[in-house]
Design a protein around this motif. Sequence first.
Motif, PDB file in Angstrom:
ATOM      1  N   PHE A   1       0.811  -1.210   0.000  1.00 26.51           N
ATOM      2  CA  PHE A   1       0.000   0.000   0.000  1.00 26.51           C
ATOM      3  C   PHE A   1       0.848   1.266   0.000  1.00 26.51           C
ATOM      4  O   PHE A   1       1.877   1.352   0.688  1.00 26.51           O
ATOM      5  N   ASP A   2       0.383   2.248  -0.738  1.00 26.19           N
ATOM      6  CA  ASP A   2       0.772   3.629  -0.510  1.00 26.19           C
ATOM      7  C   ASP A   2       0.124   4.058   0.805  1.00 26.19           C
ATOM      8  O   ASP A   2      -0.806   3.397   1.295  1.00 26.19           O
ATOM      9  N   LEU A   3       0.555   5.165   1.376  1.00 27.11           N
ATOM     10  CA  LEU A   3      -0.006   5.614   2.657  1.00 27.11           C
ATOM     11  C   LEU A   3      -0.858   6.876   2.503  1.00 27.11           C
ATOM     12  O   LEU A   3      -2.080   6.829   2.609  1.00 27.11           O
ATOM     13  N   ASP A   4      -0.223   8.026   2.244  1.00 26.10           N
ATOM     14  CA  ASP A   4      -0.948   9.293   2.159  1.00 26.10           C
ATOM     15  C   ASP A   4      -1.957   9.273   1.014  1.00 26.10           C
ATOM     16  O   ASP A   4      -1.626   8.908  -0.120  1.00 26.10           O
ATOM     17  N   ASP A   5      -3.185   9.661   1.326  1.00 28.84           N
ATOM     18  CA  ASP A   5      -4.307   9.703   0.382  1.00 28.84           C
ATOM     19  C   ASP A   5      -4.733   8.324  -0.093  1.00 28.84           C
ATOM     20  O   ASP A   5      -5.557   8.203  -0.994  1.00 28.84           O
ATOM     21  N   THR A   6      -4.191   7.275   0.545  1.00 27.96           N
ATOM     22  CA  THR A   6      -4.659   5.919   0.308  1.00 27.96           C
ATOM     23  C   THR A   6      -5.258   5.341   1.584  1.00 27.96           C
ATOM     24  O   THR A   6      -6.370   4.819   1.574  1.00 27.96           O
ATOM     25  N   LEU A   7      -4.534   5.479   2.699  1.00 28.82           N
ATOM     26  CA  LEU A   7      -5.073   5.037   3.989  1.00 28.82           C
ATOM     27  C   LEU A   7      -5.729   6.173   4.759  1.00 28.82           C
ATOM     28  O   LEU A   7      -6.565   5.926   5.635  1.00 28.82           O
ATOM     29  N   TRP A   8      -5.349   7.404   4.448  1.00 24.97           N
ATOM     30  CA  TRP A   8      -5.935   8.579   5.101  1.00 24.97           C
ATOM     31  C   TRP A   8      -5.780   9.779   4.163  1.00 24.97           C
ATOM     32  O   TRP A   8      -4.877   9.805   3.324  1.00 24.97           O
TER      33      TRP A   8
ATOM     34  N   ILE B   1      -4.402  13.292   3.254  1.00 28.31           N
ATOM     35  CA  ILE B   1      -3.220  13.966   3.786  1.00 28.31           C
ATOM     36  C   ILE B   1      -3.341  15.482   3.768  1.00 28.31           C
ATOM     37  O   ILE B   1      -2.732  16.163   4.601  1.00 28.31           O
ATOM     38  N   GLY B   2      -4.097  16.050   2.842  1.00 28.97           N
ATOM     39  CA  GLY B   2      -4.167  17.507   2.731  1.00 28.97           C
ATOM     40  C   GLY B   2      -4.564  18.192   4.031  1.00 28.97           C
ATOM     41  O   GLY B   2      -3.862  19.103   4.505  1.00 28.97           O
ATOM     42  N   PRO B   3      -5.680  17.786   4.650  1.00 33.82           N
ATOM     43  CA  PRO B   3      -6.084  18.421   5.915  1.00 33.82           C
ATOM     44  C   PRO B   3      -5.065  18.216   7.034  1.00 33.82           C
ATOM     45  O   PRO B   3      -4.889  19.090   7.883  1.00 33.82           O
ATOM     46  N   VAL B   4      -4.397  17.074   7.035  1.00 32.46           N
ATOM     47  CA  VAL B   4      -3.399  16.781   8.071  1.00 32.46           C
ATOM     48  C   VAL B   4      -2.231  17.757   7.975  1.00 32.46           C
ATOM     49  O   VAL B   4      -1.800  18.341   8.985  1.00 32.46           O
ATOM     50  N   ILE B   5      -1.709  17.949   6.768  1.00 32.16           N
ATOM     51  CA  ILE B   5      -0.582  18.854   6.588  1.00 32.16           C
ATOM     52  C   ILE B   5      -0.986  20.285   6.901  1.00 32.16           C
ATOM     53  O   ILE B   5      -0.213  21.038   7.527  1.00 32.16           O
ATOM     54  N   ALA B   6      -2.190  20.672   6.490  1.00 37.27           N
ATOM     55  CA  ALA B   6      -2.655  22.034   6.782  1.00 37.27           C
ATOM     56  C   ALA B   6      -2.714  22.276   8.284  1.00 37.27           C
ATOM     57  O   ALA B   6      -2.262  23.321   8.789  1.00 37.27           O
ATOM     58  N   ARG B   7      -3.261  21.306   9.037  1.00 35.88           N
ATOM     59  CA  ARG B   7      -3.333  21.456  10.499  1.00 35.88           C
ATOM     60  C   ARG B   7      -1.943  21.438  11.119  1.00 35.88           C
ATOM     61  O   ARG B   7      -1.656  22.204  12.052  1.00 35.88           O
ATOM     62  N   ALA B   8      -1.074  20.562  10.604  1.00 41.67           N
ATOM     63  CA  ALA B   8       0.274  20.458  11.170  1.00 41.67           C
ATOM     64  C   ALA B   8       1.067  21.738  10.933  1.00 41.67           C
ATOM     65  O   ALA B   8       1.809  22.200  11.823  1.00 41.67           O
ATOM     66  N   GLU B   9       0.927  22.331   9.763  1.00 41.41           N
ATOM     67  CA  GLU B   9       1.666  23.563   9.479  1.00 41.41           C
ATOM     68  C   GLU B   9       1.116  24.729  10.301  1.00 41.41           C
ATOM     69  O   GLU B   9       1.884  25.584  10.758  1.00 41.41           O
ATOM     70  N   GLN B  10      -0.203  24.760  10.532  1.00 36.25           N
ATOM     71  CA  GLN B  10      -0.756  25.799  11.384  1.00 36.25           C
ATOM     72  C   GLN B  10      -0.297  25.605  12.828  1.00 36.25           C
ATOM     73  O   GLN B  10       0.061  26.572  13.518  1.00 36.25           O
ATOM     74  N   SER B  11      -0.293  24.351  13.278  1.00 34.30           N
ATOM     75  CA  SER B  11       0.167  24.059  14.639  1.00 34.30           C
ATOM     76  C   SER B  11       1.633  24.441  14.807  1.00 34.30           C
ATOM     77  O   SER B  11       2.032  25.006  15.843  1.00 34.30           O
ATOM     78  N   LEU B  12       2.444  24.150  13.791  1.00 42.50           N
ATOM     79  CA  LEU B  12       3.859  24.512  13.850  1.00 42.50           C
ATOM     80  C   LEU B  12       4.021  26.026  13.909  1.00 42.50           C
ATOM     81  O   LEU B  12       4.830  26.542  14.700  1.00 42.50           O
ATOM     82  N   HIS B  13       3.245  26.754  13.100  1.00 44.31           N
ATOM     83  CA  HIS B  13       3.381  28.214  13.096  1.00 44.31           C
ATOM     84  C   HIS B  13       2.942  28.794  14.439  1.00 44.31           C
ATOM     85  O   HIS B  13       3.542  29.761  14.934  1.00 44.31           O
ATOM     86  N   ASP B  14       1.912  28.210  15.033  1.00 42.16           N
ATOM     87  CA  ASP B  14       1.502  28.652  16.374  1.00 42.16           C
ATOM     88  C   ASP B  14       2.629  28.406  17.379  1.00 42.16           C
ATOM     89  O   ASP B  14       2.881  29.245  18.260  1.00 42.16           O
TER      90      ASP B  14
END
Length: 243
Positions: free
Chosen positions: A15-22, A24-37
């Motif tokens: 299996f591929d992982l990102d966009d196959t099992l979950w 990924i777009g919303p995850v990265i967006a939240r992670a980058e916002q969390s990092l900037h905070d």
Amino acid sequence: MTPPPAYARPKAILFDLDDTLWPIGPVIARAEQSLHDWLGLHAPRVARAFSIDALRQARLAMLAREPGYGLDLGALRRAGLHAAFAEAGEDGAKVEHAMSHFFAARNAVALYEDVLPALRAMGRRHLLGSVTNGNADLHAIGLAHHFGVSVAASEFGRAKPDPAIFHAACAGLGVTPAEAVYVGDDLLLDVQGAQRAGLRAVWLNRNGGAAHPGHGVLPDAICGDFHQLLAWLELDGAGVRKP
């Protein structure tokens, strides 16, 4: 009438992982916002000097200059932060804390609802593995125990669609490429890459998009979700139901 091709039941599903099992777009967006905070609290000069988009554009420019970073997006992000910290006059020793914060958020994924039941069902009949160009941590996510082998481009040194990364996963499970099926969302990296490596390949097309006519890729199957994937596998992955 010509009989259909006689494929044996695949021994392994990769299996591929990102966009196959979950997704990924919303995850990265939240992670980058969390990092900037986090930067706003712990490295405020970086946060004031660089927006999320400015950090992203700086990484893209760095990748264009040094394409080798394409094998390890985590290393690219770390290098981008080091450059931003240096430019803003912040203590570079904080970068590893920033990366730890980002990776914790990056691995807070929400699986598609069909994934866990399907992995359990497939795991009873097939060897399972993963091949990814991303930097998901299956141990942190809690899925590592489902896979007999997990090959990441950042560790292996080659990325999809290079046949070597698919062959490494097959070797790790003790199967030949002809005995494996690869499942992924990207027609070129996943489907074409796997087929060129000698595996059969399923295009997991969750959004119902059409294939680009210029791609010229013909998946062995197209499935909208893991329920359809299980049904295809029940036909031995060849369109021929077993007696």
